[in-house]
Scaffold this active site. Structure first.
Site, PDB file in Angstrom:
ATOM      1  N   ARG A   1       0.643  -1.108  -0.176  1.00  0.00           N
ATOM      2  CA  ARG A   1       0.081   0.281  -0.120  1.00  0.00           C
ATOM      3  C   ARG A   1       0.691   1.433   0.291  1.00  0.00           C
ATOM      4  O   ARG A   1       0.608   1.999   0.847  1.00  0.00           O
ATOM      5  CB  ARG A   1      -1.169   0.192   1.220  1.00  0.00           C
TER       6      ARG A   1
ATOM      7  N   SER B   1     -10.090  -0.485   5.214  1.00  0.00           N
ATOM      8  CA  SER B   1      -9.677  -1.583   6.054  1.00  0.00           C
ATOM      9  C   SER B   1      -8.550  -0.055   6.307  1.00  0.00           C
ATOM     10  O   SER B   1      -8.245   0.584   5.654  1.00  0.00           O
ATOM     11  CB  SER B   1      -7.984  -1.972   5.962  1.00  0.00           C
TER      12      SER B   1
ATOM     13  N   GLU C   1      -3.937   3.115   7.098  1.00  0.00           N
ATOM     14  CA  GLU C   1      -3.589   2.674   5.368  1.00  0.00           C
ATOM     15  C   GLU C   1      -4.066   4.273   4.773  1.00  0.00           C
ATOM     16  O   GLU C   1      -3.905   4.821   4.253  1.00  0.00           O
ATOM     17  CB  GLU C   1      -4.039   1.653   5.339  1.00  0.00           C
TER      18      GLU C   1
HETATM   19  C1  LIG Z   1     -15.316  -0.504   1.269  1.00  0.00           C
HETATM   20  C2  LIG Z   1     -13.899  -0.260   0.684  1.00  0.00           C
HETATM   21  C3  LIG Z   1     -12.560  -1.152   1.047  1.00  0.00           C
HETATM   22  C4  LIG Z   1     -11.965  -1.150   0.399  1.00  0.00           C
HETATM   23  N1  LIG Z   1     -11.074  -2.026  -0.140  1.00  0.00           N
HETATM   24  C5  LIG Z   1      -9.707  -2.126  -0.766  1.00  0.00           C
HETATM   25  C6  LIG Z   1      -8.935  -2.939  -0.406  1.00  0.00           C
HETATM   26  O1  LIG Z   1      -9.547  -4.436  -0.739  1.00  0.00           O
HETATM   27  N2  LIG Z   1      -7.971  -3.155  -1.125  1.00  0.00           N
HETATM   28  C7  LIG Z   1      -7.372  -1.781  -1.367  1.00  0.00           C
HETATM   29  O2  LIG Z   1      -5.489  -1.589  -1.317  1.00  0.00           O
HETATM   30  N3  LIG Z   1      -8.096  -0.869  -1.086  1.00  0.00           N
HETATM   31  C8  LIG Z   1      -9.011  -1.226  -0.256  1.00  0.00           C
HETATM   32  N4  LIG Z   1      -9.658   0.469  -0.226  1.00  0.00           N
HETATM   33  C9  LIG Z   1      -9.417   1.251  -0.492  1.00  0.00           C
HETATM   34  C10 LIG Z   1      -9.454   2.333  -1.209  1.00  0.00           C
HETATM   35  O3  LIG Z   1      -9.848   1.389  -2.436  1.00  0.00           O
HETATM   36  C11 LIG Z   1      -8.024   2.331  -2.217  1.00  0.00           C
HETATM   37  O4  LIG Z   1      -6.945   3.396  -1.464  1.00  0.00           O
HETATM   38  C12 LIG Z   1      -8.183   3.598  -3.545  1.00  0.00           C
HETATM   39  O5  LIG Z   1      -6.881   3.446  -4.648  1.00  0.00           O
HETATM   40  C13 LIG Z   1      -8.776   4.789  -3.288  1.00  0.00           C
HETATM   41  O6  LIG Z   1      -9.404   5.508  -4.730  1.00  0.00           O
HETATM   42  P1  LIG Z   1      -9.811   7.002  -4.954  1.00  0.00           P
HETATM   43  O7  LIG Z   1      -9.861   7.153  -5.997  1.00  0.00           O
HETATM   44  O8  LIG Z   1     -10.965   7.134  -3.872  1.00  0.00           O
HETATM   45  O9  LIG Z   1      -8.924   7.557  -3.981  1.00  0.00           O
HETATM   46  P2  LIG Z   1      -8.392   8.788  -2.604  1.00  0.00           P
HETATM   47  O10 LIG Z   1      -8.831   8.666  -1.072  1.00  0.00           O
HETATM   48  O11 LIG Z   1      -9.148  10.738  -3.210  1.00  0.00           O
HETATM   49  O12 LIG Z   1      -6.674   9.203  -3.043  1.00  0.00           O
HETATM   50  C14 LIG Z   1      -5.775   8.113  -2.154  1.00  0.00           C
HETATM   51  C15 LIG Z   1      -4.424   9.515  -2.218  1.00  0.00           C
HETATM   52  O13 LIG Z   1      -5.015   9.155  -3.618  1.00  0.00           O
HETATM   53  C16 LIG Z   1      -3.707  10.456  -4.342  1.00  0.00           C
HETATM   54  N5  LIG Z   1      -5.142  10.183  -5.415  1.00  0.00           N
HETATM   55  C17 LIG Z   1      -5.808  10.192  -6.209  1.00  0.00           C
HETATM   56  N6  LIG Z   1      -5.486  10.528  -7.203  1.00  0.00           N
HETATM   57  C18 LIG Z   1      -4.224  10.779  -7.232  1.00  0.00           C
HETATM   58  C19 LIG Z   1      -3.944  11.197  -9.058  1.00  0.00           C
HETATM   59  N7  LIG Z   1      -4.555  11.352 -10.400  1.00  0.00           N
HETATM   60  N8  LIG Z   1      -3.017  11.938  -8.944  1.00  0.00           N
HETATM   61  C20 LIG Z   1      -2.108  11.726  -7.601  1.00  0.00           C
HETATM   62  N9  LIG Z   1      -2.587  11.462  -6.258  1.00  0.00           N
HETATM   63  C21 LIG Z   1      -4.101  11.281  -6.579  1.00  0.00           C
HETATM   64  C22 LIG Z   1      -4.598  11.156  -3.436  1.00  0.00           C
HETATM   65  O14 LIG Z   1      -4.075  12.331  -2.994  1.00  0.00           O
HETATM   66  C23 LIG Z   1      -4.470  10.018  -1.444  1.00  0.00           C
HETATM   67  O15 LIG Z   1      -3.289  10.372  -1.089  1.00  0.00           O
HETATM   68  C24 LIG Z   1     -10.867  -0.041  -0.165  1.00  0.00           C
HETATM   69  C25 LIG Z   1     -11.936   1.214   0.287  1.00  0.00           C
HETATM   70  C26 LIG Z   1     -13.010   0.745   0.769  1.00  0.00           C
HETATM   71  C27 LIG Z   1     -13.682   2.220   0.809  1.00  0.00           C
END
Ligand SMILES: Cc1cc2nc3c(=O)[nH]c(=O)nc-3n(C[C@H](O)[C@H](O)[C@H](O)COP(=O)(O)OP(=O)(O)OC[C@H]3O[C@@H](n4cnc5c(N)ncnc54)[C@H](O)[C@@H]3O)c2cc1C
Length: 324
Positions: free
Chosen positions: A155, A225, A320
């Protein structure tokens, strides 16, 4: 102030929400807001805003995919950062391609998946990413990072450490396989899919299991998580195992990984509530917004959990989720 979309369901706002539809438009926004606090966000599914954001949140509305090259056995697909990750998985699986199927049903967008190195069921984004295209916030110049240059870890990536807040991911290039490459040894996948599934069957199995264990983002607020699984030195693990013979564990590089969910459950936190925040009763690694939780409720609950795990096991667990 504009409401910030976030899966935790926190009532937080930003001074500016700026969405771009092209790299040129992104560069214009970077020039316009030079000097302001700026950050790229995706779907807000791994963020905990601790309060309102006094700056500019940049969000990609670029959602295309294109094939950039292929051989008899592999295909390189470039996906733009704003595409919903699960839509990309659905598209590639429908074409019978291997590589992303285990990452089915993870919330969020393509850009963040390369920053977070998302992972599930024995596969991480880094296993299929070959390059990440970015724009530097400082000068708007493009920089393409190879997989090795992303310094991927659990991660983790260079975008969360040395280069935190400096680059905006605009697209990600994945190398997928046209020939079967099933990864089925994690969880109960093989028991559900058998030994020779199609990518679609793996996707369906992963989605079904995830739906049973994790809260649906549009029903219960969460960021997935909340904590990372800690890795402890082998000597400390041996001492703990003598005391807790049923403790689950996995040998990894640098020590032994212990599921944070088990540690949290052992400390009696499953289902416990603090203000509007709660430890999810089906999966104690997940903190949920049970009833109008404030960021403070979530932070206090997380702190108390960390403290009790430290006191009982002498293990530090770290979030995380990204605190902003
Ligand atoms: C119910 C649930 C289940 C999940 N299960 C998992 C799992 O199984 N495995 C897992 O790894 N994660 C899991 N996650 C966490 C999440 O889905 C991931 O971390 C996902 O990648 C976040 O994507 P987001 O677009 O919402 O990013 P955001 O939450 O909006 O951003 C996350 C980070 O990425 C950065 N960021 C976003 N977009 C960009 C960009 N274009 N350029 C540079 N930086 C950027 C942001 O600044 C921030 O630091 C889960 C979350 C939920 C709510």
């Amino acid at each position: 102030m504009v409401k910030i979309p976030n899966t935790f369901g926190m009532d937080v706002r930003t001074k500016v929400w700026a969405e771009y539809h092209s790299v040129d438009e992104l560069r214009t926004l970077l020039s316009r807001y030079r000097g302001e606090q700026m950050m790229a966000v995706g779907a807000g599914s791994n963020l905990l805003f601790t309060g309102d954001y006094d700056g500019v949140l940049l969000h990609s509305a670029m959602r295309d995919t294109q094939v950039v090259s292929q051989t008899d056995t592999t295909i390189d697909i470039e996906a733009q950062a704003g595409l919903v990750m699960d839509d990309l998985v659905a598209q590639t699986v429908a074409q019978g391609l291997w590589g992303l199927e285990n990452l089915s049903y993870i919330p969020g967008e393509v850009g963040a998946s390369a920053v977070q190195n998302v992972g599930a069921y024995g596969v991480e984004a880094k296993d299929v990413i070959i390059a990440v295209k970015t724009i530097a916030i400082a000068d708007g110049n493009e920089r393409v990072f190879s997989n090795a240059e992303c310094h991927y870890g659990y991660r983790d990536s260079i975008f969360k450490n040395q280069l935190k807040g400096q680059y905006i991911v605009t697209s990600v290039i994945y190398r997928l396989s046209k020939t079967p490459k099933p990864v089925l040894d994690y969880g109960h996948l093989r028991a559900v899919t058998g030994d020779t599934p199609t990518p679609q069957q793996v996707r369906e199995a992963v989605t079904t299991i995830r739906r049973q264990k994790l809260p649906e983002v549009n029903e219960i607020g969460s960021a997935g998580s909340f904590f990372k699984n800690p890795v402890v030195p082998t000597e400390q693990f041996q001492a703990l195992l003598a005391q807790y013979p049923t403790m689950p564990h996995f040998a990894v590089e640098g020590g032994v990984k212990i599921p944070a969910a088990w540690l949290i459950e052992q400390c009696g936190w499953k289902g416990k509530r603090l203000g509007g925040a709660q430890v999810y009763d089906k999966q104690p690694l997940v903190l949920v917004n049970a009833d109008q939780a404030t960021p403070q409720d979530v932070m206090t609950l997380a702190e108390q959990i960390c403290q009790s795990v430290k006191t009982r096991f002498n293990i530090t667990i770290n979030p995380e989720v990204n605190y902003i």
